[in-house]
Scaffold this active site. Structure first.
Site, PDB file in Angstrom:
ATOM      1  N   GLU A   1       0.712  -1.144  -0.097  1.00  0.00           N
ATOM      2  CA  GLU A   1      -0.038   0.112  -0.034  1.00  0.00           C
ATOM      3  C   GLU A   1       0.844   0.987   0.180  1.00  0.00           C
ATOM      4  O   GLU A   1       1.932   1.092   0.517  1.00  0.00           O
ATOM      5  CB  GLU A   1      -0.932   0.038   1.170  1.00  0.00           C
TER       6      GLU A   1
ATOM      7  N   LEU B   1      -0.575   4.470   0.923  1.00  0.00           N
ATOM      8  CA  LEU B   1      -1.406   5.328   1.467  1.00  0.00           C
ATOM      9  C   LEU B   1      -1.118   6.375   2.295  1.00  0.00           C
ATOM     10  O   LEU B   1      -0.216   6.132   3.150  1.00  0.00           O
ATOM     11  CB  LEU B   1      -2.737   4.513   2.027  1.00  0.00           C
TER      12      LEU B   1
ATOM     13  N   LEU C   1      10.500  18.377   0.133  1.00  0.00           N
ATOM     14  CA  LEU C   1      11.251  19.454   0.549  1.00  0.00           C
ATOM     15  C   LEU C   1      10.841  20.865   1.250  1.00  0.00           C
ATOM     16  O   LEU C   1      10.741  21.827   1.087  1.00  0.00           O
ATOM     17  CB  LEU C   1      12.327  19.934  -0.614  1.00  0.00           C
TER      18      LEU C   1
ATOM     19  N   CYS D   1       4.713   5.032   9.563  1.00  0.00           N
ATOM     20  CA  CYS D   1       5.416   4.695   8.578  1.00  0.00           C
ATOM     21  C   CYS D   1       6.753   5.000   8.500  1.00  0.00           C
ATOM     22  O   CYS D   1       7.551   3.912   8.555  1.00  0.00           O
ATOM     23  CB  CYS D   1       4.658   4.901   7.315  1.00  0.00           C
TER      24      CYS D   1
ATOM     25  N   ARG E   1       1.406   8.561  16.489  1.00  0.00           N
ATOM     26  CA  ARG E   1       2.635   8.003  16.825  1.00  0.00           C
ATOM     27  C   ARG E   1       3.762   8.420  16.338  1.00  0.00           C
ATOM     28  O   ARG E   1       3.749   9.050  15.227  1.00  0.00           O
ATOM     29  CB  ARG E   1       2.049   6.359  15.904  1.00  0.00           C
TER      30      ARG E   1
END
Length: 437
Positions: free
Chosen positions: A153, A155, A254, A264, A332
């Site tokens: 994925e 996402l 950037l 992630c 997180r």
């Protein structure tokens, strides 16, 4: 009529719930499986456990149209389906490697409930070689035909539904012509020319390499920002000039700030470093990406002290933003948590405001901070405002009201959402990232 399949999605966390719901929206019959009965019961009522734009409405719609259901009965769901997506969590372990316990458990559950050919599709972000592991587990329990496919994925939290329905690329790892044809038909209505078919290990690597590269861009521009502060340059103009180079492009990550977070980038950077180490390779550039990001998360403290003095004991500071990015409630690895803990350790009374993530933030911070419900009132009586998440409503705020409510017109902007010249003209004491004017 769209190409319809009966599909099971094992794991209805962030990735699984978005994947299953969007596949149902495409006309497929989808069963979401989870071991948490309370979560399953709520989902069948249209109550979702996460905040994601547009997702709740799609869940309710597809439940009403009988295309989407949720269950704890994995065995029945698997037996009734032609395609099984594995979308369980792959949390990091203390050494940075990936915990595959949930993937193994899901594979064993699939293996024990095989009743004919099925295609098992791994959506979870997993170390290279996990497809072989899943294949091995199934072969130990089932002697018939099946295919294991990697379909990672891509996402982004906050825009996950849009990303799924309008993908910039779809990556499929398989050596099976049958599986390839099935996924071509499943995804045939997506408007993308970038349908990439490769082997399983390469597909698994594409996911890690993509996230690691994006994290590298962020740490790179934050290092440039720190240098700009010393030299009197403007990092935003530097970024603008760089992105005009067609080799870099306008979509590059950037944008200087207080660092990346979420579920992630931190996990995948650590995971790829560990994978490299296990294979005798030192991934030095990624080690520095991680070190730079951790330092950047802590960098706002010195800016706050520049405005208020080294001794912050007894000061009151308002922090805007708990989520690691706007349009999500995910805290997180959020930079805000690092900033807040630094302030608490120095005896600061901290007030926080986030339009979406306060419930999740409280699970981590408990009652160590004051949770404000109103944006303007959140700064009342504070000695400094610190911005850590670039929510749109922060950008549009009435700055005159903010100045009026602050004890001292001090603002530390960790996301560069305000114009330095405008802030100076309004007589704010203002510090941002990589900009000196």
């Amino acid at each position: 009529m769209l190409y319809m399949k009966k599909i099971t999605v094992i794991g209805v966390g962030y990735v699984g719930l978005v994947t299953g719901t969007c596949l149902a929206e495409l006309g497929n019959e989808v069963i979401g499986v989870d071991i948490d009965k309370k979560k399953v019961d709520n989902l069948n009522k249209g109550i979702i456990p996460i905040y994601e734009q547009g997702l709740e409405e799609l869940v309710k719609k597809n439940i009403d149209q009988k295309r989407l259901t949720f269950t704890v009965n994995a065995g029945r769901a698997i037996k009734d389906s032609e395609i099984v997506f594995i979308a369980v969590g792959t949390p990091p372990m203390s050494n940075g490697s990936v915990n595959l316990d949930y993937v193994r458990s899901a594979a064993e559950t699939v293996a024990k409930n095989m009743n004919g050919y099925k295609m098992i599709v791994n959506k979870s972000t997993v170390p290279i070689g996990t497809g072989d592991l899943v294949t091995k587990i199934i072969k130990e329990n089932y002697k018939g035909e099946f295919d294991v496919v990697s379909n990672p994925e891509f996402l982004r939290e906050g825009t996950a539904v849009i990303d799924f329905m309008n993908p910039d690329r779809i990556v499929v790892g398989t050596n099976s012509s049958r599986a390839e044809e099935t996924l071509k038909r499943l995804y045939k209505d997506f408007e993308t020319d970038n349908l990439v078919f490769t082997d399983v290990k390469t597909a698994e690597m594409i996911k890690y390499a993509s996230n690691a590269f994006l994290a590298t861009e962020i740490s790179f521009i934050n290092s440039i920002a720190n240098l700009c502060e010393r030299l009197g340059a403007d990092v935003e103009k530097v970024s603008e000039g760089m992105m005009l180079d067609k080799r870099i492009g306008k979509k590059a990550f950037l944008h200087a700030g207080v660092g990346y977070g979420g579920s992630c980038f931190p996990k995948d950077v650590k995971g790829l470093i560990q994978i490299a180490q296990e294979n005798g390779i030192r991934f030095g550039i990624l080690e520095e990406v991680e070190n730079t990001n951790e330092a950047q998360k802590k960098s706002l403290l010195a800016k706050i002290q520049k405005l208020l003095g080294d001794d912050l004991s007894g000061k009151q500071i308002t922090v805007w933003g708990l989520a690691f990015k706007p349009h999500t409630d995910d805290v997180r690895e959020a930079p805000a948590l690092v900033v807040i803990r630094q302030l608490l350790d120095r005896g600061v009374k901290v007030k926080v405001f986030d339009p979406v993530a306060q419930k999740q933030g409280k699970k981590v911070l408990n009652d160590t901070v004051i949770y404000e419900k109103d944006l303007i009132k959140s700064v009342k009586g504070s000695d400094c405002l610190v911005i850590v998440t670039e929510w749109l409503e922060f950008k549009k705020v009435d700055l005159e009201k903010i100045k009026k409510n602050l004890n001292c017109p001090c603002v530390v902007d960790g996301r560069n959402i305000f114009n330095p010249k405008s802030m100076k003209n309004m007589e704010f004491k203002y510090i941002s990232v990589g900009r000196t004017s």
